[in-house]
Design an enzyme around this catalytic site. Structure first.
Site, short mmCIF file in Angstrom:
data_model
loop_
_atom_site.label_atom_id
_atom_site.label_comp_id
_atom_site.label_asym_id
_atom_site.label_seq_id
_atom_site.Cartn_x
_atom_site.Cartn_y
_atom_site.Cartn_z
N THR A 49 92.85 126.81 104.10
CA THR A 49 93.65 127.99 104.41
C THR A 49 95.09 127.71 104.01
OG1 THR A 49 94.28 127.34 106.66
CG2 THR A 49 92.11 128.34 106.38
N CYS A 50 95.99 128.64 104.37
CA CYS A 50 97.39 128.45 104.00
C CYS A 50 98.04 127.31 104.77
CB CYS A 50 98.17 129.74 104.22
SG CYS A 50 98.13 130.34 105.92
N HIS A 99 86.95 119.96 117.32
CA HIS A 99 88.04 120.38 116.45
C HIS A 99 87.73 121.72 115.77
CE1 HIS A 99 91.35 120.15 113.60
NE2 HIS A 99 90.48 120.38 112.63
#
Length: 589
Positions: A49-50, A99
């Protein structure tokens, strides 16, 4: 279970490193292919992702897996392993599950609680399924992560703790004000037509912008997005699509620009943005100079003292690049007000250099015409040596105490204020689409991933976050138990298959000894033998599944295989059959 995740995110690495390590779509595909081809891994999935890059894998050796996955991440990201290693984190087995579930719930997002990560996890799983790099473990893991994320959003108020990165970015552009009021009537340019850009366009449309222009390298995708925006029931916005070549022209018309592409280089440079706002910002105030803090480049303009000195002649401080401007020094009282304002905070080396300029100066008529810019003795003649001694003494003071003792308060220097922005830029790409130098342009406000990280660092956590954390903990325990129980299932199935074969063999032998046995009695005997075997196996198999679900219960499968002398190939065949059935029955992510 041998689940391993190696990655880096906004919590472990600076934005500059994340930008360099960003993976293109092609790089992600190649990384998956190389991971499953490596010896320690049998399954792999990439979540990029970003603000995070994570590689998930099912490995048979922990240390070898960490080394291999770290090396592959470095190779495909283009960042050297030695440089990348300090920013990597590693999670194994239950910690890896915890996580991913936390990520799916938005607990690990830059904006806590944002729901866009669910779509990114879904895309990650779909990519791994298309490449056949996700087996039973990762498929079950990512499917369950999606369910846990949806449960967190439906059962808690985690949505109140944060919002999507797009919404948060627009709030930062509006300086915390009402986004709808800020956006109403503006013209927006959206660069890119992917998931993030589509979300930005939809958010802007709902916020009330008057027009949205979508620019994309593939014009068909831009046209589809524009059509969707036009047909939306909850919006009334004009939308059109343009090719990427039209971005400079559209930028001159836009009030708001959102960019999120997969480009590896800059989409908007500082020069192109400066050209787009040229003529749209008010001219600098008179007397402030063209290079003030609000002007492009951001260099400070000349001080008030320098302007005044230039009116009466050339002062000593403006000769040959000297950093100081010493106006008239009065008697033996020390530096003038302007002189102290100029030297305050300067390093000792700079002062010593200025002393050299004074010492090398000549008592020319231009210096006398400056109205006494050098120290004069009692006879009225110029005395450069006195200036040299005074500045050298100040240099010694700076070297000793770290600052210059001020004898007079410096005169305040008025700096021109930056004009109000006429162009708002939101850069959601990683690596960045918009040159960071745009921050210094007058009339432009830029919000990028780095500034979003700084803005969200001190955001308060909602009370619902604790409830989501409890959900995650419960789901991790349940997933681990189910996974460990599933690990022993092939062994139990093989055991019952072996028992059924024994029953069938004994019934066949009975038929040989009692050929006259009628069908009714044969069926009754067969059913009786099967009931005896089932009752004998029921308690051990139920109990072994319960024990296997507990931490460390994987050894019970080995115990069953040893006690009943089960053929390992038979157990493996059952596992392959179950995996094949799971593959056929698996629906879309």
């Amino acid at each position: 279970m041998s689940l391993l995740v190696v990655g880096l995110s906004h919590r472990s690495a600076p934005v500059s490193v994340l930008e360099r390590a960003a993976l293109s779509a092609d790089a992600q595909v190649k990384l998956l292919q190389d991971t499953v081809a490596a010896e320690p891994a049998t399954e792999a999935a990439v979540l990029a992702t970003c603000n995070r890059i994570e590689l998930y894998a099912d490995v048979d050796k922990f240390h070898a897996g960490v080394a291999e996955l770290s090396t592959l991440l470095a190779q495909h990201s283009g960042v050297g392993l030695e440089e990348l290693t300090p920013y990597l984190y590693v999670h194994y087995e239950d910690r890896a599950v915890h996580h991913l579930f936390s990520v799916a719930c938005g607990l690990d997002s830059m904006v806590v609680g944002e729901g866009q990560i669910l779509g990114q996890i879904k895309d990650s799983l779909a990519r791994a399924q298309d490449l056949h790099s996700a087996g039973r473990l990762l498929n079950d893991l990512f499917q369950q992560a999606l369910r846990v994320g949806k449960r967190a959003h439906s059962e808690t108020g985690i949505d109140r703790a944060g919002q999507s990165l797009v919404t948060f970015g627009l709030e930062q552009l509006a300086r915390g004000g009402d986004v709808q009021q800020w956006a109403r009537g503006k013209k927006a340019l959206v660069i890119g037509a992917g998931s993030m850009s589509s979300l930005a366009a939809a958010t802007l449309a709902r916020a009330g912008v008057a027009e949205i222009v979508v620019a994309n390298r593939t014009l068909d995708r831009a046209e589809r997005l524009a059509q969707i925006l036009m047909e939306g029931d909850d919006t009334d916005v004009a939308a059109r699509a343009v090719p990427m070549e039209s971005v400079p022209a559209e930028l001159t018309r836009a009030d708001v620009t959102v960019s999120c592409t997969g480009a590896t280089g800059l989409v908007l440079t500082a020069e192109s943005v400066a050209e787009a706002v040229e003529g749209r910002t008010p001219a600098p105030a008179a007397g402030s100079g063209g290079d003030g803090p609000g002007a492009p480049g951001g260099e400070p303009g000349p001080t008030a003292g320098a302007q005044r000195g230039g009116a009466s002649g050339t002062s000593l401080g403006t000769e040959d690049g000297c950093p100081l401007e010493l106006s008239a020094v009065q008697g033996t009282a020390g530096f003038s007000v302007l002189g102290e304002a100029a030297v305050a905070g300067m390093a000792a080396a700079d002062l010593e250099q200025h002393a050299a300029w004074v010492d090398n100066g000549t008592a020319g008529g231009d210096r006398r015409a400056a109205g006494g810019t050098a120290r004069q003795g009692q006879t009225g003649t110029l005395d450069p040596a006195a200036d040299t001694d005074a500045i050298a003494a100040l240099a010694a003071t700076v070297a000793t105490v770290g600052r210059i003792p001020e004898r007079r308060r410096p005169e305040p220097v008025e700096e021109p204020q930056r004009p109000e922005p006429v162009l708002f830029l939101l850069d959601l790409a990683m690596p960045r689409d918009i040159d960071a130098a745009v921050h210094r342009l007058a009339g432009v406000r830029l919000v990028d991933i780095e500034s979003l990280a700084e803005a969200s660092a001190g955001a308060p956590m909602a009370a619902d976050v604790d409830q989501v954390r409890r959900i995650v903990s419960d789901e991790v325990a349940a997933f681990g138990a189910a996974l460990r129980a599933a690990h022993i299932t092939p062994t139990v199935v093989a055991l019952r298959t072996m028992a059924a074969d024994v029953v069938a063999g004994e019934i066949a032998r009975l038929d040989g000894r009692l050929p006259g046995l009628d069908d009714k009695h044969r069926a009754e005997i067969t059913q009786t033998v099967r009931r005896v075997v089932d009752k004998l196996l029921h308690a051990p198999t139920v109990r072994v599944k319960q024990l296997a679900a507990e931490p460390g219960g994987a050894g019970y499968a080995d115990a069953l295989r040893t006690l009943f002398d089960l053929d390992p190939e038979t157990v493996a065949a059952v596992s392959r059959a179950e995996d094949s059935t799971t593959e056929k029955d698996r629906g879309p992510a």
